[in-house]
Design an enzyme around this catalytic site. Structure first.
Site, PDB file in Angstrom:
ATOM      1  N   ILE A  79       0.878  -1.163   0.000  1.00 27.17           N
ATOM      2  CA  ILE A  79       0.000   0.000   0.000  1.00 27.17           C
ATOM      3  C   ILE A  79       0.919   1.218   0.000  1.00 27.17           C
ATOM      4  O   ILE A  79       1.851   1.299   0.801  1.00 27.17           O
ATOM      5  CB  ILE A  79      -0.974   0.013   1.206  1.00 27.17           C
ATOM      6  CG1 ILE A  79      -1.839   1.289   1.178  1.00 27.17           C
ATOM      7  CG2 ILE A  79      -0.251  -0.146   2.524  1.00 27.17           C
ATOM      8  CD1 ILE A  79      -2.937   1.291   2.246  1.00 27.17           C
ATOM      9  N   SER A  80       0.692   2.124  -0.933  1.00 29.66           N
ATOM     10  CA  SER A  80       1.578   3.276  -1.082  1.00 29.66           C
ATOM     11  C   SER A  80       1.534   4.167   0.153  1.00 29.66           C
ATOM     12  O   SER A  80       0.593   4.113   0.954  1.00 29.66           O
ATOM     13  CB  SER A  80       1.176   4.094  -2.310  1.00 29.66           C
ATOM     14  OG  SER A  80       1.384   3.366  -3.494  1.00 29.66           O
ATOM     15  N   HIS A  85      -0.738   8.699  -2.278  1.00 25.29           N
ATOM     16  CA  HIS A  85      -2.170   8.661  -2.544  1.00 25.29           C
ATOM     17  C   HIS A  85      -2.743  10.078  -2.619  1.00 25.29           C
ATOM     18  O   HIS A  85      -3.623  10.366  -3.437  1.00 25.29           O
ATOM     19  CB  HIS A  85      -2.884   7.869  -1.447  1.00 25.29           C
ATOM     20  CG  HIS A  85      -2.721   6.388  -1.590  1.00 25.29           C
ATOM     21  ND1 HIS A  85      -2.564   5.539  -0.511  1.00 25.29           N
ATOM     22  CD2 HIS A  85      -2.686   5.593  -2.687  1.00 25.29           C
ATOM     23  CE1 HIS A  85      -2.458   4.291  -0.937  1.00 25.29           C
ATOM     24  NE2 HIS A  85      -2.521   4.296  -2.258  1.00 25.29           N
ATOM     25  N   SER A 109      -5.143  -3.124  -1.593  1.00 26.80           N
ATOM     26  CA  SER A 109      -5.946  -3.192  -0.370  1.00 26.80           C
ATOM     27  C   SER A 109      -7.319  -2.557  -0.525  1.00 26.80           C
ATOM     28  O   SER A 109      -8.181  -2.728   0.333  1.00 26.80           O
ATOM     29  CB  SER A 109      -5.205  -2.496   0.773  1.00 26.80           C
ATOM     30  OG  SER A 109      -5.165  -1.093   0.553  1.00 26.80           O
ATOM     31  N   GLU A 129      -7.282  -5.881  -9.757  1.00 27.96           N
ATOM     32  CA  GLU A 129      -6.073  -6.366  -9.083  1.00 27.96           C
ATOM     33  C   GLU A 129      -5.788  -7.790  -9.575  1.00 27.96           C
ATOM     34  O   GLU A 129      -6.713  -8.598  -9.689  1.00 27.96           O
ATOM     35  CB  GLU A 129      -6.294  -6.347  -7.566  1.00 27.96           C
ATOM     36  CG  GLU A 129      -5.275  -7.056  -6.730  1.00 27.96           C
ATOM     37  CD  GLU A 129      -3.874  -6.528  -6.914  1.00 27.96           C
ATOM     38  OE1 GLU A 129      -2.986  -7.354  -7.216  1.00 27.96           O
ATOM     39  OE2 GLU A 129      -3.669  -5.307  -6.767  1.00 27.96           O
ATOM     40  N   ASP A 162      -5.907  -8.720 -15.266  1.00 27.02           N
ATOM     41  CA  ASP A 162      -4.665  -8.086 -15.689  1.00 27.02           C
ATOM     42  C   ASP A 162      -4.917  -6.597 -15.902  1.00 27.02           C
ATOM     43  O   ASP A 162      -5.511  -6.194 -16.902  1.00 27.02           O
ATOM     44  CB  ASP A 162      -4.173  -8.741 -16.981  1.00 27.02           C
ATOM     45  CG  ASP A 162      -2.793  -8.258 -17.402  1.00 27.02           C
ATOM     46  OD1 ASP A 162      -2.343  -7.209 -16.905  1.00 27.02           O
ATOM     47  OD2 ASP A 162      -2.168  -8.929 -18.242  1.00 27.02           O
ATOM     48  N   THR A 235       2.663  -6.129 -13.252  1.00 22.78           N
ATOM     49  CA  THR A 235       3.077  -7.350 -13.929  1.00 22.78           C
ATOM     50  C   THR A 235       2.118  -8.477 -13.593  1.00 22.78           C
ATOM     51  O   THR A 235       1.114  -8.290 -12.910  1.00 22.78           O
ATOM     52  CB  THR A 235       4.509  -7.724 -13.495  1.00 22.78           C
ATOM     53  OG1 THR A 235       4.939  -8.867 -14.240  1.00 22.78           O
ATOM     54  CG2 THR A 235       4.590  -8.035 -12.016  1.00 22.78           C
TER      55      THR A 235
END
Length: 239
Positions: A79-80, A85, A109, A129, A162, A235
């Site tokens: 989580i950044s 954010h 999350s 996700e 994806d 990825t």
């Protein structure tokens, strides 16, 4: 001119690093107020949206919930940091209008999906996700944060897939946020951006920068490099 731009980016990166460690809070409101007072949030609208989303509901390490730093959420994801954010929300704010259609790629999350939902009144938010376990966890987090009704009525939809391919079923999107670094700009995301629309996306491998991608009413696409970052890669999920 390019050296001046790079010098400006470097200065901004140092500013972010300096202000981030000063922004830790004792609770969610204190964290957001510190981000606001340190200039990492520049809009009361963004501050109000972030105050409605308790970061404690979206982290594994509860004692770090109100630190202005990234935190692992397992599966090679994070989580950044809250200030990242905040910058994403600030950048996307002009397009977070009532009724906006929003895509959150690498939703993890579920935290920023919730912030964007509160930022745009009557919005629809799709979080995509590629780790199914994180999708399930994000739904639990959103419900714990009081957003059960939004999930049940389809205003917030969390899907596994994806993210580099976007989510064509709900396109076009007024706003696209990407929470992991793509080596190059994914064309499907550009194609799914509305006219007008804006995307916030980190691009690069060892040398990463956030790009602001704008599409105007006529479908013309422009790019603006904002600042350097270090994100996990966008990825495939390797089990």
């Amino acid at each position: 001119m390019r050296s001046l731009i790079l010098n400006g980016l470097a200065s901004f990166e140092r500013y972010l690093a300096t202000m981030a460690w000063r922004s830790h809070g004792k609770d969610n409101e204190d964290l957001v107020n510190n981000l606001l007072s340190n200039g990492l949030i520049t809009s009361n609208q963004v501050a109000d949206a972030m105050k409605k989303v308790d970061r404690r509901n979206y982290v594994l390490s509860k004692f770090q919930a109100y630190y202005d730093s990234p935190s692992s959420i397992d599966y090679g994801a994070t989580i950044s940091a809250p200030h990242m954010h905040a910058h994403a929300a600030q950048c996307l704010l002009p397009f977070c209008k009532p009724g906006a259609n929003i895509l959150d790629v690498g939703s993890g999350s579920g935290y920023l999906s919730a912030v964007l939902y509160h930022l745009a009144e009557d919005s629809t938010v799709v979080g995509i996700e590629h780790v199914p376990e994180l999708v399930d966890w994000s739904i639990k987090n959103l419900k714990a944060d009081g957003l059960s009704n939004a999930i049940e009525n389809g205003r917030i939809k969390m899907v596994a897939g994806d993210g580099r391919k976007g989510f064509a079923d709900n396109a076009p999107y007024d706003v696209i946020h990407v929470g992991a670094a793509a080596p190059t700009l994914p064309q499907p995301l550009v194609d799914q951006l509305a006219s007008p629309g804006r995307m916030f996306i980190p691009v690069g491998t060892s040398d990463q920068h956030v790009w602001q991608i704008d599409k105007d009413e006529d479908g013309n696409v422009s790019k603006k490099v904002l600042f350097g970052v270090l994100y996990v890669p966008l990825t495939d999920y390797k089990r």
